[in-house]
Design a protein around this motif. Sequence first.
Motif, PDB file in Angstrom:
ATOM      1  N   GLY A   1       4.091  16.664  15.837  1.00 23.45           N
ATOM      2  CA  GLY A   1       5.212  17.234  16.563  1.00 23.45           C
ATOM      3  C   GLY A   1       6.553  16.675  16.148  1.00 23.45           C
ATOM      4  N   SER A   2       6.620  15.351  15.918  1.00 28.03           N
ATOM      5  CA  SER A   2       7.886  14.749  15.520  1.00 28.03           C
ATOM      6  C   SER A   2       8.272  15.144  14.108  1.00 28.03           C
ATOM      7  N   GLN A   3       7.257  15.345  13.257  1.00 29.29           N
ATOM      8  CA  GLN A   3       7.565  15.810  11.898  1.00 29.29           C
ATOM      9  C   GLN A   3       8.179  17.210  11.938  1.00 29.29           C
ATOM     10  N   VAL A   4       7.680  18.053  12.835  1.00 27.48           N
ATOM     11  CA  VAL A   4       8.223  19.398  12.956  1.00 27.48           C
ATOM     12  C   VAL A   4       9.680  19.338  13.408  1.00 27.48           C
ATOM     13  N   LEU A   5       9.975  18.528  14.432  1.00 28.54           N
ATOM     14  CA  LEU A   5      11.334  18.461  14.970  1.00 28.54           C
ATOM     15  C   LEU A   5      12.328  17.935  13.946  1.00 28.54           C
ATOM     16  N   THR A   6      11.923  16.974  13.113  1.00 27.33           N
ATOM     17  CA  THR A   6      12.842  16.422  12.115  1.00 27.33           C
ATOM     18  C   THR A   6      12.829  17.209  10.813  1.00 27.33           C
ATOM     19  N   GLY A   7      11.756  17.951  10.550  1.00 24.06           N
ATOM     20  CA  GLY A   7      11.640  18.644   9.276  1.00 24.06           C
ATOM     21  C   GLY A   7      12.221  20.038   9.245  1.00 24.06           C
ATOM     22  N   LEU A   8      12.052  20.805  10.338  1.00 25.31           N
ATOM     23  CA  LEU A   8      12.547  22.184  10.325  1.00 25.31           C
ATOM     24  C   LEU A   8      14.055  22.277  10.136  1.00 25.31           C
TER      25      LEU A   8
ATOM     26  N   ILE B   1      15.481  22.107  -6.467  1.00 26.01           N
ATOM     27  CA  ILE B   1      15.706  23.553  -6.400  1.00 26.01           C
ATOM     28  C   ILE B   1      16.802  23.959  -7.377  1.00 26.01           C
ATOM     29  N   SER B   2      17.895  23.187  -7.393  1.00 19.19           N
ATOM     30  CA  SER B   2      18.988  23.502  -8.317  1.00 19.19           C
ATOM     31  C   SER B   2      18.510  23.469  -9.759  1.00 19.19           C
ATOM     32  N   ALA B   3      17.713  22.445 -10.106  1.00 20.71           N
ATOM     33  CA  ALA B   3      17.220  22.333 -11.478  1.00 20.71           C
ATOM     34  C   ALA B   3      16.359  23.527 -11.847  1.00 20.71           C
ATOM     35  N   ALA B   4      15.500  23.963 -10.928  1.00 15.71           N
ATOM     36  CA  ALA B   4      14.644  25.116 -11.203  1.00 15.71           C
ATOM     37  C   ALA B   4      15.470  26.387 -11.379  1.00 15.71           C
ATOM     38  N   LEU B   5      16.429  26.590 -10.486  1.00 10.89           N
ATOM     39  CA  LEU B   5      17.254  27.796 -10.589  1.00 10.89           C
ATOM     40  C   LEU B   5      18.099  27.780 -11.854  1.00 10.89           C
ATOM     41  N   ASP B   6      18.631  26.599 -12.199  1.00 13.79           N
ATOM     42  CA  ASP B   6      19.435  26.493 -13.407  1.00 13.79           C
ATOM     43  C   ASP B   6      18.613  26.834 -14.652  1.00 13.79           C
ATOM     44  N   ALA B   7      17.339  26.470 -14.603  1.00  9.79           N
ATOM     45  CA  ALA B   7      16.470  26.714 -15.757  1.00  9.79           C
ATOM     46  C   ALA B   7      15.871  28.124 -15.735  1.00  9.79           C
ATOM     47  N   GLY B   8      16.207  28.911 -14.707  1.00  4.85           N
ATOM     48  CA  GLY B   8      15.644  30.252 -14.595  1.00  4.85           C
ATOM     49  C   GLY B   8      14.180  30.243 -14.245  1.00  4.85           C
ATOM     50  N   GLU B   9      13.716  29.184 -13.562  1.00  2.00           N
ATOM     51  CA  GLU B   9      12.303  29.040 -13.226  1.00  2.00           C
ATOM     52  C   GLU B   9      12.066  29.323 -11.750  1.00  2.00           C
ATOM     53  N   ARG B  10      10.850  29.702 -11.443  1.00  2.00           N
ATOM     54  CA  ARG B  10      10.451  30.014 -10.068  1.00  2.00           C
ATOM     55  C   ARG B  10       9.709  28.816  -9.497  1.00  2.00           C
ATOM     56  N   VAL B  11      10.001  28.485  -8.224  1.00  2.00           N
ATOM     57  CA  VAL B  11       9.426  27.275  -7.640  1.00  2.00           C
ATOM     58  C   VAL B  11       8.805  27.585  -6.282  1.00  2.00           C
ATOM     59  N   LEU B  12       7.622  27.014  -6.045  1.00  2.00           N
ATOM     60  CA  LEU B  12       6.944  27.077  -4.754  1.00  2.00           C
ATOM     61  C   LEU B  12       7.023  25.690  -4.131  1.00  2.00           C
ATOM     62  N   ILE B  13       7.508  25.622  -2.901  1.00  2.00           N
ATOM     63  CA  ILE B  13       7.628  24.345  -2.192  1.00  2.00           C
ATOM     64  C   ILE B  13       6.719  24.385  -0.979  1.00  2.00           C
ATOM     65  N   GLY B  14       5.733  23.499  -0.949  1.00  2.00           N
ATOM     66  CA  GLY B  14       4.825  23.398   0.183  1.00  2.00           C
ATOM     67  C   GLY B  14       5.129  22.155   0.992  1.00  2.00           C
ATOM     68  N   VAL B  15       5.281  22.310   2.292  1.00  2.00           N
ATOM     69  CA  VAL B  15       5.662  21.203   3.181  1.00  2.00           C
ATOM     70  C   VAL B  15       4.588  21.049   4.239  1.00  2.00           C
ATOM     71  N   ASP B  16       4.236  19.797   4.569  1.00  2.00           N
ATOM     72  CA  ASP B  16       3.036  19.558   5.381  1.00  2.00           C
ATOM     73  C   ASP B  16       3.320  19.419   6.875  1.00  2.00           C
ATOM     74  N   PHE B  17       4.155  20.271   7.429  1.00  2.00           N
ATOM     75  CA  PHE B  17       4.274  20.320   8.893  1.00  2.00           C
ATOM     76  C   PHE B  17       4.365  21.786   9.328  1.00  2.00           C
ATOM     77  N   ALA B  18       4.150  22.013  10.591  1.00  2.00           N
ATOM     78  CA  ALA B  18       4.083  23.379  11.106  1.00  2.00           C
ATOM     79  C   ALA B  18       5.423  24.077  10.995  1.00  2.00           C
ATOM     80  N   PHE B  19       5.383  25.338  10.558  1.00  2.00           N
ATOM     81  CA  PHE B  19       6.602  26.145  10.455  1.00  2.00           C
ATOM     82  C   PHE B  19       6.871  26.921  11.741  1.00  2.00           C
ATOM     83  N   GLY B  20       5.894  26.970  12.638  1.00  2.00           N
ATOM     84  CA  GLY B  20       6.074  27.692  13.896  1.00  2.00           C
ATOM     85  C   GLY B  20       5.314  27.013  15.017  1.00  2.00           C
ATOM     86  N   TYR B  21       5.551  27.492  16.227  1.00  2.00           N
ATOM     87  CA  TYR B  21       4.868  27.003  17.423  1.00  2.00           C
ATOM     88  C   TYR B  21       3.974  28.118  17.964  1.00  2.00           C
ATOM     89  N   PRO B  22       3.049  27.801  18.866  1.00  2.00           N
ATOM     90  CA  PRO B  22       2.199  28.849  19.439  1.00  2.00           C
ATOM     91  C   PRO B  22       3.004  30.014  20.002  1.00  2.00           C
TER      92      PRO B  22
END
Length: 743
Positions: free
Chosen positions: A175-182, A53-74
């Motif tokens: 579920g464990s990925q969500v708890l450790t990733g968020l 992220i720092s490298a992208a911001l330093d270069a004035g570039e825009r970055v999309l980060i996709g992460v493979d666990f749930a961002f929310g619960y029901p």
Amino acid sequence: MSFDRIVVVDWSAAGRAVRGGDSLWIAQARGDAVESWNPPTRAEAEAHLRALISAALDAGERVLIGVDFAFGYPAGFAAALTGRAEALAVWEWLAAQVEDDRRNRNNRFEVAARINRALPGLGPLWFHPPGQTWPGLPLKGSERRGHGLAEMRVTDARAKGAQSVWKLGGAGSVGSQVLTGLPVLWRLRAAFAGQVAVWPFEAAQAAPVVVTEVFPSMLRAEIAALSPPRHGKAGRHDWPVRDAVQVRMLALALARLAQEGALGGLFDAADPTAPLAEEGWILGAGAEADLRAAARAVGAAALPPQDTDAPATAPHRLTPPRLRNDCFAMPQGVDWVPVEDALARLRAALVPITDTEDLPTAAAGLRVLATDISARRSNPPQANAAVDGYGFAHAALDGSGPYELPLLQARAAAGQPLKGAVPMGSAVRILTGAILPKGVDSVVLEEDCATDGARVAFDGPVRRGANSRRAGEDVEAGGPALPRGRRLTPADLALLSALGVGRVRVLRPLRVGVLSTGDELLSDPGAQAAPHQIFDANRPMLLEVARRWGHAPVDLGHAPDHAAEIAARLDRGAAEADVILTSGGASAGDEDHVSRLLRERAQLSSWRIALKPGRPLALALWPGDGGQRVPVIGLPGNPVAALVCTLIFGRPALSLLSGAGWLEPQGFQVPAAFSKRKKPGRREFLRARLGADGTAEVFASEGSGRISGLSWAEGLVELPDGAATIAPGDMVRYLPYTSFGLG
């Protein structure tokens, strides 16, 4: 929606450091080029994401980060747990609860049980290691009942193969990925505050960094065509590793859509009728055909490079970032770095330790709390008297006095409560700290009373509850006592003891290695020095500073200007310390072996800070035998500059690493007792102390070699970056040593 970089993360909740299949993978695509990494721990993955992220911001570039666990619960879960129907409220809650150390050991099952106990019924989270017991956390999903929450989110139903967020273990569990990733995402969002948008919870159109949920299994057919199915345990390490293929393919596919101007269609596919603020949405759910077409066009470009000589735990050679893999790196073209910019970048680059231990409260002074502490009992536990005097029921008084009440032939004292009740209209002798007997709610001070032993008389009016303390008026049982991240003071130990907290979970002390370098130095101040030699002043100073800040100092000794000897000391530091402070050898001279070694083996970043004294600051990550990378802060060799840099940069950095958070000194304005003209361009710190009249005096000489000035001073005067002319009586900012944690 346009992006210059696409980063895809395949997360892992493994309880140990691991590489290869079923581990952490990160891929970054820039146009048609892709690179990938396989960090063995979540802490290293978090640091790597910060660097990207720092490298992208330093270069004035825009970055999309996709992460493979749930961002929310029901829907309904966020409000039930936090009182706010927002997924980001859950992120914040988990960040305060989940502990995850540098070796991947974490408390996710404890947190899951804590969540379940806060909700009705049994569940919704389930699974724990067989043979262990977690009250409130069932082993099987069939054991759950009455929690009232849906099994799947709306977006999970749209993504074929998506699993329930409630499942913490077993095949397909997320579920464990969500708890450790968020918690990691919450910290990244905080570290780059104002520059990160989490979609779909926040507007993503203009944010420099957008973080989204992805589901690489949408491309299962395209991935399978490049990565054959595994066969037994041996297949776990066969090339190509399926996890590496899927992050690289998804990153390239998203980059291709971005180049074609079609990426916005994936964002537009989110169902507006779904509870997005609570549940989130998988990017591409509802537009799978477009994503798969882009993946097919990518094809074999997603395959990682093959390296037949790589060990089984590292299935292919990891390609470093094109420009640098240095979390301390400054933007290209930066020469002089303002102090505030340097502090901000240092803060964003560091990650705290998370190793914990339980200690008796009495032995936990100066340690950092690893969890929030709640009161086991109220303080005071019962209503009691605040003075020596006479207690009675206020309802027995009528008017404004004077009053005369019969006196019981008994008394109440601290530790000697009165048995029975005080009749209405009577009084009882009561001493400070005594529990108020039944029938007593007010106390009159002894000095305001007259008594003959059978009666007590006093004037009025008297307010109800006078001279008494109600139960829990300080802290109520179950209420918050002290927050996670607090370094425990003697007063904190008193509070915890009063609240019945006998043991606390704390972070282990930060181990601070201190190394001095230079042929001219002598370690023993009692030795006979040759004319060309000087005594090592920095090492004893820095070791004592670390000790006073509550860290565990590790003396790495003194090394001559010999590269192999310095490297051996740094290797020892990587094994025994969490951070290394070096002094000397950090510039660019012929004998500056520290900077050369750090450049060759640890991706040195040399910061030329607009600061006087203490312009050079070297920062790097020294590799250890266990795969860890230990931060190295290379201080100037001059003792005055070394101390100033340690106070301004070292104190907040070490505090953050220790888990106590980023600390800033508290200064105040005082009149100057000196004259000074300052040129623009550098912030200056003058050795200073307060005179008897409250004015700031500065040391007679600004020479950095005048060590006596450090001892003479009781603080620093801070002069701003711009030009300044100071005359006696002008207000200046004074920073006492006590504001840096030094008395």
